[in-house]
Enzyme design. Structure first.
Site, mmCIF file in Angstrom:
data_model
loop_
_atom_site.group_PDB
_atom_site.id
_atom_site.type_symbol
_atom_site.label_atom_id
_atom_site.label_comp_id
_atom_site.label_asym_id
_atom_site.label_seq_id
_atom_site.Cartn_x
_atom_site.Cartn_y
_atom_site.Cartn_z
ATOM 1 N N HIS B 236 0.871 -1.178 0.000
ATOM 2 C CA HIS B 236 0.000 0.000 0.000
ATOM 3 C C HIS B 236 0.906 1.225 0.000
ATOM 4 O O HIS B 236 1.881 1.276 0.748
ATOM 5 C CB HIS B 236 -0.874 -0.028 1.251
ATOM 6 N N ARG B 256 -6.581 10.523 0.204
ATOM 7 C CA ARG B 256 -6.431 11.026 -1.163
ATOM 8 C C ARG B 256 -7.786 11.192 -1.835
ATOM 9 O O ARG B 256 -7.996 12.116 -2.610
ATOM 10 C CB ARG B 256 -5.503 10.099 -1.954
#
Ligand SMILES: Cc1cc2nc3c(=O)[nH]c(=O)nc-3n(C[C@H](O)[C@H](O)[C@H](O)COP(=O)(O)OP(=O)(O)OC[C@H]3O[C@@H](n4cnc5c(N)ncnc54)[C@H](O)[C@@H]3O)c2cc1C
Ligand code: SF4
Ligand code: SF4
Ligand code: FES
Lengths: 264, 605
Positions: B236, B256
């Site tokens: 990740h 994000r």
């Protein structure tokens, strides 16, 4: 509010860790090397890896999300993974298992009682399609503000620190007749769900023993999820029960109309 | 020595989202179900999931539908996925999410009162149903509270399975121990579902807990099942990097999704520099367009921060290696900047990302509403796993099923965020249904007492008759460091060959580990036993990674930086040979049906 983590030099600290089982135990001294930002759980892991490989503790997420690593640090019920060394006063650190539950070994306690209590709470029971919050196709229509209260209660990670701290359980051992703050929060999450139609008030009043709670707010203080258990769960539930069972006008009204607690 | 024995129609190993959903389904089909987990109920990995669950409900953007979700999943997986699973997953996820709501899950809401959905990497439209950033908690608690009222389900907590028992070809039971007392337990079952999650503990920097030692893969492998595409490990892009003690802990992609941007030490948004060709027409031209996308503008394309995880992780790795990283070896993830755009940004961020706010405040002493976070890649998810039939989730071993992160096929070379939680529900349900069906057709099998006795003796010898005095924690740490360095985010043949040699040495050390003679809740002893699983999965994934001589999805090979047609057409299969050695073979990817191929072509436009 906590302070930013700097690059301070590693140093040693002494941990007094309770070791034993249900027959008894004692505090044992260990030394751990402290690096910046370290939490108590890191120290326990370090001790495990280097000095006491069979030191028993529970953990999973290491980020305050699973509620596994509950213990009493310097006497206060806390999550080990969220307790930063910088936040503790100078000197030795004591780490003990939760006191309100029977010990299994070292920092691990038998919390199965909580799972038994949970089973007694009537599960979520949705209203029929075509009612206020349920569309004809059965999907729910609820505004964010309608669900905020129930969402707050649903933040619970089942660390059982509130159960550990509540004097009704801890000092008075009313496990049989009192479900404890965790399950008042759970009951509240269901009772406050706009779509739910089940009735948990008789449970709360009788088996749940909500009357034993004298609103000391200790549970709210220790909750790592910052759930306002007392103000937003227990007090509203108590009020409802008082209205229903003790207010003669309401009682008469209910008797005459057969009104249920919710309007579907 | 006494062994407790229990009998069930269906035994489910693992009580995360996949295991619980499977147990509910099998119980509803009228079976008696045993549900086993290593931790307490409700503490599995699923509880940690943050960002959301992917399902094309179309509540926020009605252009979404199963076809788009299917095409997104295949593109993200770079077409080595099991297309049948991708199809079923896309079709059934919405029903599974609505069902959760009927069971009491309280998702965040849209303005018209429906389930709210958010943007996530690789998903074309806002698709992730969520509850702030604690979606996994909501899901596991809903399943838990739904299942505790079912009398057909017996839960065995803090119980670890170490071996599957077979009668001829068929799996007929499982053997394990209770962590609490160290007592042994035997489960007789007509079918067994593996829902044990992944293997992140094979690496040093990981978002995974102690439980993720690859038990399910190794149980299945030892029972003769095939493992698929084990090389695809998801790193990740955003784990915490500072302070050291929290290195690896996840920072949700939701940051994000809500408008957070990545910058290097020079303040540059480096993600704009490297946009892969096949995503170019779906990526924003400039920061302005990217921002509009995160705020729900349907005409805008996604910012490059929301490209697939493999790509973002590599870009971050590149910045750090090029000396453009943050002080502690990551890059900056900045959500605080949105105060330029959003009134009352502080409250907005706290509302949208409550647990990230607390995580950084409490563990890093950093306020994400004012200061940029430092982040870097962390080992997160196992795309590979037990090879199963797409419809039934049965492995090649009769009676043995797998679901969730333990199963494989859906995600191909790279998993899209949010596609795991939906995977758990869709295939957990399917595994439960088919394991129940299978169980109803069978009688209990014969259990080989000698095998059970041997398993028990093996477990005890670490305390009673150790073959050496190695510290199990030390061996585990050495393995993790080695895997991180040699088989991590950037891979090379010679390094991976070294890794295989190291694994051989570590195996020898693992045989010689010992634990203090105390049966009760002894994590040192448990770590001794977990090691053999970790070593099997480390070997399997290294072998697959060497064999796949190309870069695809999560696998990046420095010595083969491009995708290859040859490998794009094959899956890696690991199986235990008759001689007990690990065998690897390639198999062609099953070709797509014309209908599904047409959907992919249509969506690529
Ligand atoms: C921090 C974090 C955030 C994430 N966020 C998201 C997200 O936003 N969206 C998304 O889709 N996915 C997300 N994921 C991925 C997703 O959470 C996991 O892939 C998923 O929860 C795995 O579920 P599972 O049911 O397969 O296994 P788990 O939930 O991990 O459960 C595994 C179970 O198996 C048991 N077990 C293991 N070995 C044994 C054994 N030998 N014997 C007995 N029991 C055993 C364990 O005790 C546990 O109960 C995230 C993962 C992490 C770590
Ligand atoms: S407020 Fe009530 S439930 Fe909470 S700790 Fe005090 S007595 Fe216990
Ligand atoms: S209410 Fe708070 S303190 Fe109590 S169990 Fe839940 S998270 Fe823990
Ligand atoms: S380890 Fe999960 S809350 Fe501490």
């Amino acid at each position: 509010m906590s302070t930013a983590v700097g690059d301070a030099a590693p140093h040693q600290r002494t941990f007094k860790v309770w070791r034993g089982d249900k027959t008894g135990g004692k505090m044992v001294d260990y030394t751990a090397e402290i690096t910046p930002g370290m939490v108590v759980l890191d120290a326990i892991h370090q001790i495990q890896a280097t000095q006491a490989s069979d030191l028993a503790c529970r953990w999973n997420c290491k980020a305050g999300k699973c509620g596994s690593c509950s213990a009493e640090i310097n006497g206060k019920p806390r999550l080990m993974c969220l307790t930063r060394m910088e936040a503790l006063p100078e000197g030795d650190v004591t780490v003990q298992p939760m006191k309100a539950f029977p010990n299994i070994r070292d920092l691990v306690t038998d919390v199965s009682w909580n799972y038994t209590v949970n089973k007694k709470i009537t599960k979520f029971t949705p209203a029929n399609p075509g009612t206020r919050f349920v569309a004809e196709d059965g999907t729910f229509r609820m505004q964010q503000r309608d669900v905020e209260r129930t969402q707050e209660m649903r933040k619970c990670i089942e660390c059982f620190l509130c159960q550990d701290t509540c004097h009704v359980i801890r000092d008075h051992e009313k496990h049989e007749v009192f479900s404890g703050p965790r399950f008042f929060a759970r009951a509240a999450s269901l009772e406050m769900h706009p779509v739910d139609v089940a009735d948990r008030e008789p449970f709360l009043k009788n088996e749940g023993g909500i009357g034993f709670c004298n609103i000391t707010k200790c549970c709210t203080e220790v909750c790592p999820e910052h759930i306002t258990i007392t103000d937003n769960a227990i007090i509203p539930l108590k009020e409802r029960i008082a209205d229903r069972y003790y207010d003669p006008v309401t009682m008469l009204w209910r008797w005459v109309t057969g009104a249920d607690k919710k309007d579907g | 020595m006494e062994i407790q024995t229990f009998e069930h129609d269906v035994l489910v190993i693992g009580a995360g989202g996949a295991g619980m959903r499977a147990a509910i389904e099998a119980a509803d089909a009228g079976c008696s179900v045993g549900l086993v987990c290593k931790s307490l109920l409700g503490k599995a990995h699923t509880v940690m999931a943050e960002g959301g669950i992917a399902a094309s409900l179309g509540n926020v953007d009605d252009r979404d539908g199963w076809k788009v979700h299917f095409a997104d999943t295949m593109r993200g997986g770079q077409y080595v996925n099991n297309w049948r699973m991708a199809e079923l997953h896309a079709k059934e996820a919405p029903t599974r999410v609505r069902e959760l709501e009927q069971w009491g899950a309280v998702f965040d809401r849209t303005k018209d009162g429906k389930i709210l959905q958010r943007n996530f990497g690789g998903h074309r439209y806002p698709r992730l149903a969520h509850v702030g950033d604690r979606t996994g908690l909501e899901i596991i608690r809903t399943l838990q509270d739904h299942s505790v009222h079912k009398s057909q389900i017996a839960v065995y907590m803090e119980c670890c399975i170490t071996k599957l028992i077979k009668d001829g070809e068929r799996v007929v039971g499982a053997f394990g121990y209770y962590r609490e007392k160290g007592r042994f337990v035997l489960f007789k079952a007509k079918s067994v579902i593996i829902a044990t999650g992944g293997l992140g503990r094979a690496f040093e920097v990981t978002s995974n807990s102690w439980e993720y030692t690859g038990d399910g893969y190794s149980l299945a492998y030892n029972a003769g099942a095939e493992l698929l595409d084990m090389e695809f490990i998801q790193f990740h892009p955003t784990g915490m990097v500072w302070p050291p003690s929290v290195r690896g802990i996840l920072v949700t992609e939701g940051v994000r999704g809500e408008g957070g941007v990545l910058r290097n030490k020079d303040g540059k948004r480096f993600m704009f520099d490297d946009i892969p060709e096949n995503y170019r027409n779906q990526t924003a031209k400039d920061p302005e367009e990217g921002w509009r996308y995160t705020q729900g503008d349907k005409t805008a394309m996604r910012p490059p921060e929301l490209l697939t995880r493999d790509h973002v992780a590599r870009c971050i790795n590149r910045e750090v290696k090029a000396g453009r990283g943050s002080p502690h070896g990551g890059v900056f993830l900045d959500i605080a900047w949105i105060k330029e755009r959003v009134p009352n940004a502080r409250e907005h961020i706290k509302k949208k990302l409550p647990s990230m706010y607390h995580q950084f405040m409490e563990l890093g002493g950093l306020d994400i509403t004012t200061t940029a976070m430092e982040v870097g890649p962390t080992t997160h998810y196992t795309m590979g796993g037990v090879r199963v039939d797409g419809d039934t989730q049965m492995s090649c071993v009769p009676g043995l099923f797998a679901a969730g992160e333990a199963g494989a096929g859906l995600h191909g070379a790279n998993r899209l965020g949010g596609n795991s939680l939906s995977d758990l529900l869709v295939f957990g349900k399917r595994a439960g249904e088919h394991a129940a069906k299978y169980a109803k057709e069978q009688k209990h099998g014969w259990i080989d007492e000698a095998e059970v006795k041997a398993s028990m003796e093996w477990a005890l010898h670490f305390m009673d008759a150790p073959k050496g005095d190695e510290n199990p924690y030390k061996v585990q740490q050495d393995l993790q460091k080695m895997m991180q360095a040699q088989v991590g985010i950037v891979r090379k043949e010679d390094e991976m060959r070294t890794a295989l040699e190291e694994i051989t040495k570590l195996k020898a050390r693992a045989v010689a580990v010992q634990a203090p003679a105390n049966r009760e809740y002894n994590p040192g002893w448990h770590t001794c036993m977990d090691l053999s699983n970790l070593l099997i999965v480390s070997e399997a994934l290294t072998k697959c990674a060497i064999e796949r001589k190309e870069s695809r999805g999560a696998q990046f090979r420095e010595d083969y930086q491009e995708k290859s047609k040859e490998f794009g057409n094959c899956n890696m299969i690991i199986k235990k040979g008759i001689d007990g050695q690990m065998q690897l073979r390639r198999e062609p990817v099953t070709p797509l049906t014309d209908e599904l191929k047409a959907i992919i072509d249509e969506q690529a436009k």
